[in-house]
Design an enzyme around this catalytic site. Structure first.
Site, PDB file in Angstrom:
ATOM      1  CG  HIS A 206      -2.376   0.139   0.890  1.00  0.00           C
ATOM      2  ND1 HIS A 206      -3.085  -0.814   0.190  1.00  0.00           N
ATOM      3  CD2 HIS A 206      -3.257   1.149   1.134  1.00  0.00           C
ATOM      4  CE1 HIS A 206      -4.332  -0.414   0.041  1.00  0.00           C
ATOM      5  NE2 HIS A 206      -4.467   0.787   0.591  1.00  0.00           N
ATOM      6  CG  ASP A 210      -6.913   7.835  -2.461  1.00  0.00           C
ATOM      7  OD1 ASP A 210      -7.240   6.633  -2.353  1.00  0.00           O
ATOM      8  OD2 ASP A 210      -7.712   8.736  -2.761  1.00  0.00           O
ATOM      9  N   GLY A 211      -5.281   5.681  -4.075  1.00  0.00           N
ATOM     10  CA  GLY A 211      -5.167   5.154  -5.428  1.00  0.00           C
ATOM     11  C   GLY A 211      -4.531   3.782  -5.519  1.00  0.00           C
ATOM     12  CG  ASN A 212      -2.178   2.327  -2.337  1.00  0.00           C
ATOM     13  OD1 ASN A 212      -1.007   2.290  -2.662  1.00  0.00           O
ATOM     14  ND2 ASN A 212      -2.636   3.173  -1.398  1.00  0.00           N
ATOM     15  NE  ARG A 214      -8.574   4.937  -7.728  1.00  0.00           N
ATOM     16  CZ  ARG A 214      -8.833   6.169  -7.338  1.00  0.00           C
ATOM     17  NH1 ARG A 214      -9.428   7.013  -8.173  1.00  0.00           N
ATOM     18  NH2 ARG A 214      -8.521   6.578  -6.127  1.00  0.00           N
ATOM     19  CG  LEU A 215      -1.843   3.383  -8.747  1.00  0.00           C
ATOM     20  CD1 LEU A 215      -0.850   4.054  -7.813  1.00  0.00           C
ATOM     21  CD2 LEU A 215      -1.564   3.792 -10.183  1.00  0.00           C
ATOM     22  CE1 TYR A 247      -9.457  -7.012  -5.877  1.00  0.00           C
ATOM     23  CE2 TYR A 247     -10.699  -5.074  -5.178  1.00  0.00           C
ATOM     24  CZ  TYR A 247      -9.531  -5.639  -5.666  1.00  0.00           C
ATOM     25  OH  TYR A 247      -8.457  -4.837  -5.947  1.00  0.00           O
TER      26      TYR A 247
END
Length: 385
Positions: A206, A210-212, A214-215, A247
């Site tokens: 992580h 933020d955005g982990n 999606r990446l 998920y």
């Protein structure tokens, strides 16, 4: 709580290779089917298919995180970045960012993974977000990075990532692992195994504020593309979003252990489902091309507008079928004209009809013309693929 990264053997994930072998074989077979099916589509249609699949992935990878995007803005941004028929629709910051990242993942899939790659994706994705301290670099804050839910005064902690001072060494090791496990790397791994591990491993570090998520899904796409030697264009985020609770449950469960066979089997099944979604969409595009080859010169302006609107609904068509009222709204014509138009479309074989009176519904009459596993007869009809 013992998180996976606190265990002595981290990051030596354990899994049963034999449990994954059937899925790995099916993945390679389906990849070949997708490639063969796409060859049945003309270049302009192929470009449109690419736009639609990439935009759907952009929309759904954001939806998994609870972010709803403007589809037209996403598609407009994708066209600009791919150099395809740009339009004048305004590019919104969120949509522009995720579209730019998707194109970068698609276009540069073969490149080795570097910190700069991830920084670039993060900058693209979140340059609009003024809340974040650090954009385009790994997190640096002193407080713990936690995944939490529930009330502020009594939160449920689902996961706690390594502290910020450990992120750079962890990501050094991650990037080395990612590059060494690609097909020509020092320790190559099969496609699904590598993609599943790459996602779980990244999410467990992580590394960004933020955005982990999606990446991490972008990394899984990059991994799969490297293993088959071309962009996958599979509907991975679309399929994960449909099973979002499972998920998150799977991630939470397997961020507490290094025994990840169940995660890899679950992820492999998701990828195979995603491939089938893509095959169905390719089949839909082929059927759409044949439909227009047969009917294009026999439709009036109103019928053309309504048919185009039906196709925009995708393989599932209008939920419950097209009604006369739908036709009136789409075309702005009179009820008498709508009745004549719809009857004419049925007689020409463009539409099929079910029900009667106020329950009458119309369906695109699509006929399969290839061996593509997505089979269509009446789009949206109960029992259709």
């Amino acid at each position: 709580m013992a998180w996976n990264w606190t265990l002595p053997d981290w990051p030596d994930f354990r899994y049963d290779v034999s449990a994954l072998e059937p899925f790995e074989q099916n993945f390679l077979l389906s990849s070949g089917e997708i490639l063969g099916a796409v060859h049945h589509i003309s270049q302009p249609e192929r470009e449109q298919l690419r736009i639609e699949l990439l935009s759907e992935e952009a929309m759904q990878t954001s939806a998994i995180e609870g972010e709803i995007l403007d589809r037209i803005s996403v598609q407009s941004s994708l066209r600009r970045h791919l150099g395809i028929d740009p339009d004048s629709y305004p590019a919104k910051p969120r949509e522009q960012g995720v579209a730019e990242m998707m194109v970068d993942v698609y276009s540069n899939f073969a490149d080795p993974l570097t910190h700069e790659t991830l920084y670039r994706w993060h900058q693209m994705l979140l340059s609009h977000d003024r809340r974040l301290e650090t954009i385009g670099a790994y997190r640096q804050h002193a407080e713990a990075m936690q995944i939490v839910s529930g009330r502020l005064e009594r939160p449920t902690i689902h996961f706690e990532a390594p502290p910020s001072e450990r992120v750079m060494p962890e990501m050094e090791r991650y990037a080395d692992w990612f590059n060494e496990t690609r097909p020509r790397g020092a320790q190559p791994l099969p496609a699904l195994t590598r993609a599943g591990l790459s996602h779980l491993y990244f999410e467990s570090i992580h590394p960004f504020e933020d955005g982990n998520g999606r990446l991490g899904r972008a990394l899984a796409e990059k991994s799969l593309a490297q293993n088959i030697g071309q962009p996958t264009l599979i509907s991975l985020a679309f399929t994960i979003e449909k099973e979002r609770k499972a998920y998150y449950d799977q991630l939470e469960q397997h961020q507490k252990t290094l025994d990840v066979t169940d995660w890899l089997v679950w992820f492999a099944k998701i990828v195979l489902k995603a491939q089938q979604v893509t095959l169905d969409r390719v089949g839909f595009f082929i059927s759409k091309a044949h439909f227009y080859d047969h009917h294009r010169d026999h439709l009036n302006e109103r019928q053309t507008k309504a048919i185009a609107r039906m196709f925009r609904e995708g393989p599932g068509g209008f939920k419950g079928g097209l009604s006369a009222d739908n036709y009136l709204k789409i075309t702005g014509t009179s009820r008498a004209t709508a009745t004549r138009d719809l009857q004419d479309l049925v007689e020409k074989g463009a539409l099929s009809r079910t029900g009667d009176r106020r329950h009458t519904r119309y369906w695109l009459n699509l006929h399969p013309r290839t061996a593509t596993p997505g089979r269509y007869s009446k789009t949206g009809m109960p029992g259709s693929s």
